[in-house]
Design an enzyme around this catalytic site. Sequence first.
Site, PDB file in Angstrom:
ATOM      1  N   LYS A  30       0.821  -1.210   0.000  1.00 43.79           N
ATOM      2  CA  LYS A  30       0.000   0.000   0.000  1.00 43.79           C
ATOM      3  C   LYS A  30       0.861   1.270   0.000  1.00 43.79           C
ATOM      4  O   LYS A  30       0.603   2.184  -0.785  1.00 43.79           O
ATOM      5  CB  LYS A  30      -0.898  -0.044   1.237  1.00 43.79           C
ATOM      6  CG  LYS A  30      -1.987   0.975   1.305  1.00 43.79           C
ATOM      7  CD  LYS A  30      -2.987   0.595   2.374  1.00 43.79           C
ATOM      8  CE  LYS A  30      -2.399   0.305   3.730  1.00 43.79           C
ATOM      9  NZ  LYS A  30      -1.942   1.476   4.481  1.00 43.79           N
ATOM     10  N   ARG A 106      -9.673   3.710   8.762  1.00 44.06           N
ATOM     11  CA  ARG A 106      -9.307   2.314   8.990  1.00 44.06           C
ATOM     12  C   ARG A 106     -10.442   1.558   9.659  1.00 44.06           C
ATOM     13  O   ARG A 106     -10.390   0.342   9.767  1.00 44.06           O
ATOM     14  CB  ARG A 106      -8.106   2.302   9.937  1.00 44.06           C
ATOM     15  CG  ARG A 106      -6.991   1.351   9.554  1.00 44.06           C
ATOM     16  CD  ARG A 106      -5.868   1.681  10.514  1.00 44.06           C
ATOM     17  NE  ARG A 106      -4.691   0.921  10.404  1.00 44.06           N
ATOM     18  CZ  ARG A 106      -3.595   1.286   9.754  1.00 44.06           C
ATOM     19  NH1 ARG A 106      -3.581   2.373   9.030  1.00 44.06           N
ATOM     20  NH2 ARG A 106      -2.523   0.549   9.814  1.00 44.06           N
ATOM     21  N   ARG A 143      10.345  -7.123   5.014  1.00 47.67           N
ATOM     22  CA  ARG A 143      10.285  -5.684   4.720  1.00 47.67           C
ATOM     23  C   ARG A 143      11.325  -4.888   5.518  1.00 47.67           C
ATOM     24  O   ARG A 143      11.443  -5.042   6.727  1.00 47.67           O
ATOM     25  CB  ARG A 143       8.883  -5.153   5.068  1.00 47.67           C
ATOM     26  CG  ARG A 143       8.763  -3.651   4.912  1.00 47.67           C
ATOM     27  CD  ARG A 143       7.354  -3.216   4.833  1.00 47.67           C
ATOM     28  NE  ARG A 143       6.673  -3.221   6.122  1.00 47.67           N
ATOM     29  CZ  ARG A 143       5.414  -2.820   6.278  1.00 47.67           C
ATOM     30  NH1 ARG A 143       4.717  -2.408   5.245  1.00 47.67           N
ATOM     31  NH2 ARG A 143       4.849  -2.840   7.460  1.00 47.67           N
ATOM     32  N   ARG A 173      10.933  -2.253  10.543  1.00 47.75           N
ATOM     33  CA  ARG A 173      10.149  -1.292  11.307  1.00 47.75           C
ATOM     34  C   ARG A 173       9.960  -1.815  12.725  1.00 47.75           C
ATOM     35  O   ARG A 173       9.869  -3.023  12.919  1.00 47.75           O
ATOM     36  CB  ARG A 173       8.762  -1.149  10.645  1.00 47.75           C
ATOM     37  CG  ARG A 173       8.565   0.139   9.908  1.00 47.75           C
ATOM     38  CD  ARG A 173       7.329   0.162   9.075  1.00 47.75           C
ATOM     39  NE  ARG A 173       6.078  -0.091   9.788  1.00 47.75           N
ATOM     40  CZ  ARG A 173       4.871   0.087   9.243  1.00 47.75           C
ATOM     41  NH1 ARG A 173       4.770   0.543   8.016  1.00 47.75           N
ATOM     42  NH2 ARG A 173       3.776  -0.166   9.913  1.00 47.75           N
ATOM     43  N   ARG A 184      -1.829  -6.606  13.852  1.00 46.68           N
ATOM     44  CA  ARG A 184      -2.283  -5.677  12.814  1.00 46.68           C
ATOM     45  C   ARG A 184      -3.116  -6.392  11.756  1.00 46.68           C
ATOM     46  O   ARG A 184      -4.108  -5.863  11.271  1.00 46.68           O
ATOM     47  CB  ARG A 184      -1.078  -4.973  12.177  1.00 46.68           C
ATOM     48  CG  ARG A 184      -0.657  -3.752  12.981  1.00 46.68           C
ATOM     49  CD  ARG A 184       0.835  -3.509  12.913  1.00 46.68           C
ATOM     50  NE  ARG A 184       1.286  -3.296  11.559  1.00 46.68           N
ATOM     51  CZ  ARG A 184       2.479  -3.692  11.110  1.00 46.68           C
ATOM     52  NH1 ARG A 184       3.302  -4.358  11.889  1.00 46.68           N
ATOM     53  NH2 ARG A 184       2.832  -3.435   9.897  1.00 46.68           N
TER      54      ARG A 184
HETATM   55  P1  AMP Z   1       0.618   1.807   8.826  1.00 46.74           P
HETATM   56  O1  AMP Z   1       1.890   2.444   8.422  1.00 46.74           O
HETATM   57  O2  AMP Z   1      -0.566   2.254   8.011  1.00 46.74           O
HETATM   58  O3  AMP Z   1       0.737   0.297   8.905  1.00 46.74           O
HETATM   59  O4  AMP Z   1       0.297   2.313  10.325  1.00 46.74           O
HETATM   60  C1  AMP Z   1       1.197   2.023  11.378  1.00 46.74           C
HETATM   61  C2  AMP Z   1       0.492   2.146  12.719  1.00 46.74           C
HETATM   62  O5  AMP Z   1      -0.001   3.488  12.895  1.00 46.74           O
HETATM   63  C3  AMP Z   1      -0.731   1.260  12.890  1.00 46.74           C
HETATM   64  O6  AMP Z   1      -0.399  -0.077  13.272  1.00 46.74           O
HETATM   65  C4  AMP Z   1      -1.473   2.021  13.995  1.00 46.74           C
HETATM   66  O7  AMP Z   1      -0.846   1.816  15.255  1.00 46.74           O
HETATM   67  C5  AMP Z   1      -1.241   3.487  13.607  1.00 46.74           C
HETATM   68  N1  AMP Z   1      -2.288   3.992  12.706  1.00 46.74           N
HETATM   69  C6  AMP Z   1      -2.135   4.450  11.428  1.00 46.74           C
HETATM   70  N2  AMP Z   1      -3.304   4.854  10.912  1.00 46.74           N
HETATM   71  C7  AMP Z   1      -4.241   4.660  11.872  1.00 46.74           C
HETATM   72  C8  AMP Z   1      -5.662   4.886  11.927  1.00 46.74           C
HETATM   73  N3  AMP Z   1      -6.345   5.371  10.885  1.00 46.74           N
HETATM   74  N4  AMP Z   1      -6.316   4.548  13.075  1.00 46.74           N
HETATM   75  C9  AMP Z   1      -5.634   4.057  14.143  1.00 46.74           C
HETATM   76  N5  AMP Z   1      -4.306   3.818  14.144  1.00 46.74           N
HETATM   77  C10 AMP Z   1      -3.596   4.119  13.026  1.00 46.74           C
END
Ligand code: AMP
Length: 240
Positions: A30, A106, A143, A173, A184
């Site tokens: 993504k 989300r 990754r 990460r 997740r």
């Molecule tokens: P991502 O890079 O999209 O995988 O986001 C990394 C982390 O950021 C997620 O595992 C959540 O802890 C937090 N996060 C990002 N976007 C959201 C959202 N819309 N709602 C809640 N937590 C978020």
Amino acid sequence: MTDLLMQSADVARVGPGPRVIVLGRQGAGKGTQCARLATHLRVPHISTGDLFRAAIAAGTALGEQARSYVDRGALVPDELVLDVVAAHLGGTEARHAGYLLDGFPRTLAQGQALFEVLGAAAADLAVEIDVRTDDVLPRLSARRVCRECGAATSAPDAEEVSCPQCGGIAARRDDDTEEAIARRLALYDEQSAPLLVWLADQGILLTVDGTGAPDDVFDRLRGVVEPRLARLHAAAPERS
Ligand code: AMP
């Protein structure tokens, strides 16, 4: 929850550019696809995950509040998420150029809050990049993300590699641990499923097969996004 988005008065005056939501299971590619699509559409790429990681790295108050959730792979509470989104959608660039939302909304509650505040203008379309859980697990454990430029690269055999984009150090990460990955992925299935159904009911959800080489996925993505945006432009030329 909508109150928080409403607090940014500018948020309700979004501009005429394309507004796209991209969804996908973690590891579906993504981030990479969103960066390319945002450049292609000439819209700002607003990634809530990137914003939280930047805040954590900078040691801001927001970063301190978000850190424990992000590291565990849990969802950051809506108050913090909506604050961050409102701050960015209220920016002049986002208002005039449109935006690509990556990682937000989300949950169904976040999606409904966004549409309640901005109305139908909140998004022209939403695309899910579809990759099965079994296929994303090996991608996530391989990754490595550049600490300098944020580009993702695959390195199944090394903890750290040189970033092919900028030469910085690309490493795992902090939330790409086995436990956080499992949380997740489970959260995506649980929380995003009702959101996807709701977006489909709004008539704006498209799905793209996310398997295969990044260039092929991007071609498929353009193949669904461009005709949809062109049809919207033809129906309301003043919007683009
Ligand atoms: P991502 O890079 O999209 O995988 O986001 C990394 C982390 O950021 C997620 O595992 C959540 O802890 C937090 N996060 C990002 N976007 C959201 C959202 N819309 N709602 C809640 N937590 C978020």
